[in-house]
Scaffold this motif. Structure first.
Motif, PDB file in Angstrom:
ATOM      1  N   THR A   1      -1.626  16.063   7.537  1.00 42.32           N
ATOM      2  CA  THR A   1      -0.534  15.975   8.812  1.00 42.32           C
ATOM      3  C   THR A   1       0.862  16.634   8.449  1.00 42.32           C
ATOM      4  O   THR A   1       1.171  17.144   7.580  1.00 42.32           O
ATOM      5  CB  THR A   1      -0.359  14.403   9.076  1.00 42.32           C
ATOM      6  OG1 THR A   1       0.361  13.865   8.216  1.00 42.32           O
ATOM      7  CG2 THR A   1      -1.541  13.547   9.475  1.00 42.32           C
ATOM      8  N   TYR A  52       0.942  -1.284  -0.039  1.00 38.93           N
ATOM      9  CA  TYR A  52       0.088   0.091   0.181  1.00 38.93           C
ATOM     10  C   TYR A  52       0.755   1.411   0.003  1.00 38.93           C
ATOM     11  O   TYR A  52       2.077   1.369   0.403  1.00 38.93           O
ATOM     12  CB  TYR A  52      -0.838   0.023   1.131  1.00 38.93           C
ATOM     13  CG  TYR A  52      -0.341   0.133   2.598  1.00 38.93           C
ATOM     14  CD1 TYR A  52       0.210   1.141   3.216  1.00 38.93           C
ATOM     15  CD2 TYR A  52       0.319  -1.074   3.154  1.00 38.93           C
ATOM     16  CE1 TYR A  52       0.726   1.220   4.278  1.00 38.93           C
ATOM     17  CE2 TYR A  52       0.954  -1.033   4.442  1.00 38.93           C
ATOM     18  CZ  TYR A  52       1.061  -0.113   5.064  1.00 38.93           C
ATOM     19  OH  TYR A  52       1.845   0.207   6.230  1.00 38.93           O
ATOM     20  N   ASP A  53       0.227   2.297  -0.632  1.00 39.35           N
ATOM     21  CA  ASP A  53       0.900   3.680  -0.455  1.00 39.35           C
ATOM     22  C   ASP A  53       0.755   4.279   0.765  1.00 39.35           C
ATOM     23  O   ASP A  53      -0.429   5.011   0.791  1.00 39.35           O
ATOM     24  CB  ASP A  53       0.528   4.386  -1.709  1.00 39.35           C
ATOM     25  CG  ASP A  53       1.318   5.581  -1.956  1.00 39.35           C
ATOM     26  OD1 ASP A  53       2.382   5.888  -1.312  1.00 39.35           O
ATOM     27  OD2 ASP A  53       1.053   6.529  -2.680  1.00 39.35           O
ATOM     28  N   PRO A  54       1.968   4.513   1.515  1.00 35.93           N
ATOM     29  CA  PRO A  54       1.345   5.397   2.679  1.00 35.93           C
ATOM     30  C   PRO A  54       1.413   6.833   2.637  1.00 35.93           C
ATOM     31  O   PRO A  54       1.170   7.407   3.635  1.00 35.93           O
ATOM     32  CB  PRO A  54       2.785   5.048   3.674  1.00 35.93           C
ATOM     33  CG  PRO A  54       3.965   4.609   2.672  1.00 35.93           C
ATOM     34  CD  PRO A  54       3.112   4.290   1.504  1.00 35.93           C
ATOM     35  N   SER A  73       7.905  12.747   5.433  1.00 39.64           N
ATOM     36  CA  SER A  73       7.982  11.646   4.935  1.00 39.64           C
ATOM     37  C   SER A  73       9.119  11.797   3.817  1.00 39.64           C
ATOM     38  O   SER A  73       9.383  12.842   3.398  1.00 39.64           O
ATOM     39  CB  SER A  73       6.655  11.325   4.191  1.00 39.64           C
ATOM     40  OG  SER A  73       6.127  12.301   3.377  1.00 39.64           O
ATOM     41  N   ALA A 100      -0.999   8.462   1.311  1.00 40.61           N
ATOM     42  CA  ALA A 100      -2.216   9.002   1.728  1.00 40.61           C
ATOM     43  C   ALA A 100      -2.502   9.192   3.117  1.00 40.61           C
ATOM     44  O   ALA A 100      -3.408  10.312   3.476  1.00 40.61           O
ATOM     45  CB  ALA A 100      -3.205   7.957   1.057  1.00 40.61           C
ATOM     46  N   CYS A 101      -1.644   8.538   3.882  1.00 41.29           N
ATOM     47  CA  CYS A 101      -1.784   8.672   5.451  1.00 41.29           C
ATOM     48  C   CYS A 101      -1.087  10.083   5.942  1.00 41.29           C
ATOM     49  O   CYS A 101      -1.573  10.542   6.951  1.00 41.29           O
ATOM     50  CB  CYS A 101      -1.144   7.578   6.135  1.00 41.29           C
ATOM     51  SG  CYS A 101      -1.970   6.071   5.640  1.00 41.29           S
ATOM     52  N   TYR A 102      -0.219  10.563   5.102  1.00 41.42           N
ATOM     53  CA  TYR A 102       0.459  11.828   5.511  1.00 41.42           C
ATOM     54  C   TYR A 102       0.046  13.183   4.729  1.00 41.42           C
ATOM     55  O   TYR A 102       0.827  14.114   4.775  1.00 41.42           O
ATOM     56  CB  TYR A 102       2.025  11.736   5.334  1.00 41.42           C
ATOM     57  CG  TYR A 102       2.447  10.585   6.153  1.00 41.42           C
ATOM     58  CD1 TYR A 102       2.244   9.995   7.216  1.00 41.42           C
ATOM     59  CD2 TYR A 102       3.124   9.380   5.541  1.00 41.42           C
ATOM     60  CE1 TYR A 102       2.638   9.112   7.943  1.00 41.42           C
ATOM     61  CE2 TYR A 102       3.784   8.333   6.074  1.00 41.42           C
ATOM     62  CZ  TYR A 102       3.295   8.283   7.344  1.00 41.42           C
ATOM     63  OH  TYR A 102       3.844   6.970   8.054  1.00 41.42           O
ATOM     64  N   GLU A 103      -0.968  12.966   4.037  1.00 42.93           N
ATOM     65  CA  GLU A 103      -1.492  14.235   3.301  1.00 42.93           C
ATOM     66  C   GLU A 103      -1.734  15.205   3.983  1.00 42.93           C
ATOM     67  O   GLU A 103      -1.404  16.494   3.760  1.00 42.93           O
ATOM     68  CB  GLU A 103      -2.747  13.865   2.496  1.00 42.93           C
ATOM     69  CG  GLU A 103      -2.464  12.930   1.209  1.00 42.93           C
ATOM     70  CD  GLU A 103      -3.258  12.612   0.458  1.00 42.93           C
ATOM     71  OE1 GLU A 103      -4.587  12.896   0.794  1.00 42.93           O
ATOM     72  OE2 GLU A 103      -3.127  11.768  -0.469  1.00 42.93           O
TER      73      GLU A 103
END
Length: 326
Positions: free
Chosen positions: A100, A91-93, A104, A95-98
């Motif tokens: 925040t 999975y591409d992480p 990264s 998207a979790c740091y957009e």
């Protein structure tokens, strides 16, 4: 014998190929006649037909434009040897740091190879204890691993350590830059800014007015104490009050437990005393009853005449004699 059989097999294959070629040519002619009869063209695309593109990784793949990005990612992983199960776990992480403030870093193949080459160049030529030498690093460019298993298998320990140091350094630089950007307002020359604003005679724009209102609200909220009973106290006083509240609650619970234990002990003691009192009364009543029976026997014995007593003694002696004879 082997040569003749081989030649026959080759002739059979050529004959089969000729048959297939004739069949495909015939089908193509029929299809061309049908298109010509309907007034169509071979390059015509209907209004409902989606635009197709050729996959850059496999020229035999033609997919719709709207799904090209997903297909390219999947086709690339498939060509690199990733199975369907491995692709499902990837999975591409990003998207979790957009939304925040977490830093990264995206590693690509070129950057990975540069980092490994720099670490290899700085390493010693000979093997030394406790230090990685040049033979511990990879010499050929490698693809960026997409999961932990590939990272362990494809990269050596020295490669992984060099990449870790590089990523840690990049992340720390990003944090420093973010902190410097956040603290730019602290170093602004407010006096020069006010003079510049006074010199400007033009009216302020709507955006400038909104920015001033926003800064005013921020200052008002930051300098206004919402909880005065807490903000006026020091940290030690607040912690002391919290400890006092917990201590009072614990003491209350301990008092309730002691009260319950005393009630249980008192009830058990009262039960034992009642049992002892009842047993003592029963024994006294039994003694009194036995004494009454003895007194009644004595009265009956004394009330009988001497003849009756003599007759009774004879009966007892006779009874004993009969028992002995038996």
């Amino acid at each position: 014998m082997d040569v003749s059989s081989g030649s026959q097999t080759l002739q059979e294959r050529l004959a089969r190929l000729q048959e297939l070629t004739e069949f495909t040519d015939k089908c193509q002619e029929q299809l061309d006649d049908l298109i010509q009869t309907l007034g169509w063209s071979a390059d015509h695309q209907g209004p409902d037909r989606e635009a197709m593109e050729q996959c850059p990784y496999d020229p035999n793949h033609r997919v719709p434009v709207r799904t090209m990005e997903n297909h390219k990612a999947s086709c690339r992983l498939r060509r690199l040897g990733y199975s369907a199960e491995e692709q499902a776990e990837i999975y591409d992480p990003a998207a979790c740091y957009e939304k925040t403030n977490i830093s990264s870093f995206k590693m690509d193949k070129t950057t990975q190879q540069q980092v490994i080459l720099q670490a290899r160049t700085a390493a010693p030529l000979m093997r030394m204890e406790g230090v990685f030498w040049q033979g511990d690093y990879s010499s050929q460019p490698l693809e960026v691993p997409e999961n932990h298993k590939r990272a362990i298998c494809d990269l050596s320990v020295a490669d992984r350590l060099a990449l870790y140091d590089h990523v840690s350094k990049e992340i720390s630089q990003q944090k420093d830059q973010a902190a410097a950007t956040a603290n730019e307002d602290l170093y602004v020359d407010l006096v020069a800014k006010l003079k510049k604003d006074e010199q400007q005679k033009e009216p302020k724009s709507h955006l400038e007015l909104m920015a001033e209102m926003r800064d005013y609200k921020r200052r008002r909220q930051s300098y206004r104490a919402k909880n005065v009973h807490i903000t006026k106290k020091s940290y030690t006083e607040v912690i002391r009050e919290v400890i006092d509240v917990h201590s009072d609650e614990l003491s209350r619970q301990w008092r309730e437990e002691e009260k319950e234990e005393k009630e249980v002990a008192h009830s058990s003691h009262r039960r034992r005393s009642d049992d002892e009192h009842s047993s003592h009364g029963k024994s006294r009543r039994s003694r009194e009853r036995s004494q009454d029976r003895e007194e009644r026997r004595k009265r009956r014995r004394d009330s009988r005449s001497p003849n009756e007593r003599h007759h009774e003694r004879k009966k007892k002696k006779k009874k004993k004699k009969d028992e002995k004879e038996k």
